[in-house]
Design an enzyme around this catalytic site. Structure first.
Site, PDB file in Angstrom:
ATOM      1  CG  LEU A 100      27.708 -23.780  16.427  1.00 56.75           C
ATOM      2  CD1 LEU A 100      26.493 -24.029  16.137  1.00 56.75           C
ATOM      3  CD2 LEU A 100      28.164 -24.125  15.349  1.00 56.75           C
ATOM      4  CG  ASP A 101      24.972 -25.928  22.252  1.00 59.30           C
ATOM      5  OD1 ASP A 101      25.558 -24.915  22.468  1.00 59.30           O
ATOM      6  OD2 ASP A 101      24.511 -26.622  22.338  1.00 59.30           O
ATOM      7  N   PRO A 102      30.040 -25.794  22.118  1.00 63.97           N
ATOM      8  CG  PRO A 102      31.423 -25.722  24.089  1.00 63.97           C
ATOM      9  CD  PRO A 102      29.397 -25.295  23.390  1.00 63.97           C
ATOM     10  CG  LEU A 103      29.242 -31.157  23.057  1.00 61.95           C
ATOM     11  CD1 LEU A 103      27.963 -32.767  23.848  1.00 61.95           C
ATOM     12  CD2 LEU A 103      30.778 -32.199  22.679  1.00 61.95           C
ATOM     13  CB  ALA A 104      26.839 -27.409  18.041  1.00 60.82           C
TER      14      ALA A 104
END
Length: 324
Positions: free
Chosen positions: A48-52
């Site tokens: 899961l992307d850091p921004l998500a």
């Protein structure tokens, strides 16, 4: 022969369905959970992307053997597309590459949704973990290279509008297969609508078989985390050190077998279970026992014991678990 070093940590097994906060990377999240539980081993089922934010299933101990089954599960995301800009990363982190003054109406967006439902062809973002000639696409993109990433088929089971806060933004929910890039959805919808777009908010709420009700936050985990033993000025543990009580923390762990809801499950007797523990096949008893199955799992006393296959009514183990 050199002795193998003793494993550090507790031999705890199961799933922690972590509600990852924004700004934390998936690897960082796994390290944090492993440390909190003092676990021997940990891994996650899908970056899961850091921004998500949202669901990051983290496997502890023996549950790491079931990670592929969770990775193959259907995902549900809630996301916001901001119209008028396409960005290099297809999300807020990137630099604007294309702009438009046009903003789509709700009717225009709704009319487009059927084109993004079912099996669709999708090109992953330039900034993605896809490997190109042995290198990650995001590493090449950071070096300024524009790489040709081949399109691939993904399946969108459901895509719907859940909010339209203003002319610049539309909120969606999507249910999709493994390998779907939500950032690519935003990019492609923006292009089709003639206004460009990028992801400005992304949250994963489900990874089958787990649901949002299974998620636990970092605050909840830390609230029941047993503190470390006190140390003196030199950093040595003050003896006698009190025994740490992990019971409240361990109560938040989901059984390893929960990841295998997609497989036929057959309970075994104690005698059968002992044979399987040794890697031997067993004849399945009972009127409802399946005769054939490419994959199945067996349980003993309600706990997962092994994954294997069934042939002519006989279960043959391929992977045996030492803990449920």
């Amino acid at each position: 022969m050199a002795r193998r070093g003793k494993k550090k940590g507790r031999p705890i097994s199961g799933w922690v369905i972590f509600d990852k906060p924004k700004g934390m990377g998936s690897t960082e999240a796994v390290s944090k959970i492993k440390w909190l539980f003092s676990a021997e081993k940990a891994g996650h089922a899908g970056t899961l992307d850091p921004l998500a934010s949202g669901m990051l299933p983290i496997a502890l101990g023996e549950a790491t053997k079931t990670v592929p089954y969770v990775m193959d599960g259907t995902k549900v995301y809630r996301f916001t597309v901001t119209w008028g800009e396409e960005r290099s990363t297809d999300d807020l982190e990137g630099q604007p590459t294309k702009t438009s003054d046009k903003r789509p109406s709700r009717e225009e967006v709704e009319a487009l949704l059927p084109d993004y439902t079912g099996v669709i062809s999708q090109v992953p973002p330039q900034f993605s973990a896809i490997k190109i000639d042995g290198e990650r696409a995001y590493d090449l993109a950071r070096e300024g290279e524009t790489v040709e990433i081949p399109a691939r088929e993904v399946e969108i089971d459901r895509l719907e509008i859940v909010g339209f806060p203003d002319a610049d933004r539309t909120e969606f929910e999507v249910e999709c297969s493994k390998g779907t890039y939500v950032r690519s959805l935003a990019r492609d919808m923006g292009r089709d609508l003639g206004c460009y777009g990028h992801i400005s908010d992304l949250r994963r709420v489900e990874v089958a078989p787990f649901t949002d009700e299974d998620m636990v936050t970092l605050a909840k985990l830390e609230a029941v985390w047993p503190p470390l033993p006190p140390k003196d000025e030199d950093g040595n543990v003050i003896e006698p050190a009190p025994r740490r009580d992990f019971s409240a923390l361990d109560a938040l762990v989901i059984d390893t077998g929960a990841a295998l809801d997609c497989l036929p499950q057959v309970p075994l007797s104690d005698d059968q279970a002992q044979r399987v523990r040794l890697g031997n096949p067993v004849i399945l008893r009972g009127r409802d026992a399946p005769l054939e199955a490419d994959e199945a799992c067996v349980t003993t006393r309600g706990k997962l014991l092994a994954i294997g296959y069934i042939e002519h009514g006989q279960f043959k183990p391929k992977r045996v678990f030492t803990a449920g």
